[in-house]
Design a protein around this motif. Structure first.
Motif, PDB file in Angstrom:
ATOM      1  N   ASN A 105      -9.599 -25.681  14.537  1.00 24.41           N
ATOM      2  CA  ASN A 105     -10.692 -26.562  14.925  1.00 24.41           C
ATOM      3  C   ASN A 105     -10.418 -27.969  14.408  1.00 24.41           C
ATOM      4  O   ASN A 105     -10.172 -28.172  13.220  1.00 24.41           O
ATOM      5  N   ILE A 106     -10.460 -28.955  15.304  1.00 21.87           N
ATOM      6  CA  ILE A 106     -10.315 -30.369  14.943  1.00 21.87           C
ATOM      7  C   ILE A 106     -11.510 -31.105  15.524  1.00 21.87           C
ATOM      8  O   ILE A 106     -11.712 -31.102  16.738  1.00 21.87           O
ATOM      9  N   SER A 107     -12.309 -31.722  14.641  1.00 24.75           N
ATOM     10  CA  SER A 107     -13.579 -32.262  15.106  1.00 24.75           C
ATOM     11  C   SER A 107     -13.902 -33.595  14.449  1.00 24.75           C
ATOM     12  O   SER A 107     -13.690 -33.773  13.241  1.00 24.75           O
ATOM     13  N   THR A 108     -14.438 -34.521  15.239  1.00 27.73           N
ATOM     14  CA  THR A 108     -14.944 -35.782  14.703  1.00 27.73           C
ATOM     15  C   THR A 108     -16.376 -35.636  14.217  1.00 27.73           C
ATOM     16  O   THR A 108     -16.950 -36.576  13.681  1.00 27.73           O
ATOM     17  N   SER A 109     -16.947 -34.460  14.412  1.00 24.89           N
ATOM     18  CA  SER A 109     -18.275 -34.156  13.883  1.00 24.89           C
ATOM     19  C   SER A 109     -18.135 -32.916  12.998  1.00 24.89           C
ATOM     20  O   SER A 109     -17.538 -32.999  11.934  1.00 24.89           O
ATOM     21  N   GLY A 110     -18.672 -31.756  13.408  1.00 24.39           N
ATOM     22  CA  GLY A 110     -18.510 -30.561  12.599  1.00 24.39           C
ATOM     23  C   GLY A 110     -19.359 -29.411  13.086  1.00 24.39           C
ATOM     24  O   GLY A 110     -20.080 -29.509  14.084  1.00 24.39           O
ATOM     25  N   TYR A 111     -19.278 -28.301  12.354  1.00 29.80           N
ATOM     26  CA  TYR A 111     -20.039 -27.106  12.685  1.00 29.80           C
ATOM     27  C   TYR A 111     -21.467 -27.216  12.182  1.00 29.80           C
ATOM     28  O   TYR A 111     -21.730 -27.748  11.108  1.00 29.80           O
ATOM     29  N   PHE A 112     -22.386 -26.652  12.970  1.00 28.61           N
ATOM     30  CA  PHE A 112     -23.746 -26.412  12.507  1.00 28.61           C
ATOM     31  C   PHE A 112     -23.879 -24.936  12.154  1.00 28.61           C
ATOM     32  O   PHE A 112     -22.961 -24.145  12.345  1.00 28.61           O
TER      33      PHE A 112
END
Length: 224
Positions: A105-112
């Motif tokens: 997983n590569i994200s500019t935000s993230g997991y909720f």
């Protein structure tokens, strides 16, 4: 005779149409590439997901669908920092996991809340449910369970942590492993704390730091 032939042809045509519909439904449930948030007719993605991130938007009888992604997820969300500022994981309405991510997983935000992850991840923040593997968050990580290596710039908080936690502030209700940072805290645990300040109510292990406190004693430098 004509009536029998007509009935046979009708049954064959109906079966053919039904078979095509069934194949179409199966095709919709499993995808090689999909955009996020995932549509409700997608049960599994074996390949690539890309978009704004996972969201429990679709529900069945008031509960989110459970979906699965095996492969690579890319989140390109320009509002990631704002979402981190206003999201409170303690007030999350999602009580049960709605998505299983296996892979990278590569994200500019993230997991909720509501997301389980097995593999490797790099994101701005992480408020997921269960994280297993190597998880790196730029700002903060606040999860239910963690197993593996967790790295975060500002803080890491977990109800249950098995492995290594590296951050400025580390907190775990139950620790089996090691905390490395400026301030480390665990309620109960087995393992090692290394930092400037180490605190534990009940720890079977070793504390190394400027000030160390456990349920038995308070000592500078080394405590056990």
């Amino acid at each position: 005779m004509k009536t029998k032939i007509f009935l046979i042809l009708s049954l064959l045509f109906t079966g053919l149409v039904y078979g095509q519909d069934s194949l179409q439904v199966v095709h919709q449930k499993a995808r090689l590439v999909a955009f996020t948030p995932l549509r409700s007719d997608i049960e599994k993605v074996n390949g690539l997901t890309v978009g704004l991130g996972f969201d429990p938007k679709y529900t069945l009888n008031g509960q989110p669908y459970f979906q699965k992604v095996n492969g690579l997820n890319l989140d390109i969300n320009p509002l990631g920092f704002l979402m981190w500022m206003f999201y409170d994981p303690s007030k999350s309405a999602c009580k049960e996991p709605y998505l299983q991510m296996n892979g990278i997983n590569i994200s500019t935000s993230g997991y909720f809340r509501g997301i389980n992850h097995n593999g490797a991840g790099f994101s701005l923040y992480n408020y997921g449910n269960t994280m297993n593997g190597v998880i790196v968050s730029v700002i903060v990580t606040d999860i239910e369970k963690g197993r593996g290596i967790l790295i975060s710039g500002l803080g890491i908080s977990a109800k249950e942590l098995k492995g290594l936690s590296i951050s400025a502030f580390n907190d775990a209700n139950n620790l089996s492993g090691m905390q490395l940072g400026f301030h480390n805290h665990t309620t109960t645990g087995k393992g090692l704390q290394i930092g400037i300040i180490n605190k534990s109510e009940r720890l079977k292990g070793l504390q190394i730091g400027f000030w160390n406190k456990n349920g038995k004693r308070t000592l500078p430098f080394i405590n056990f």
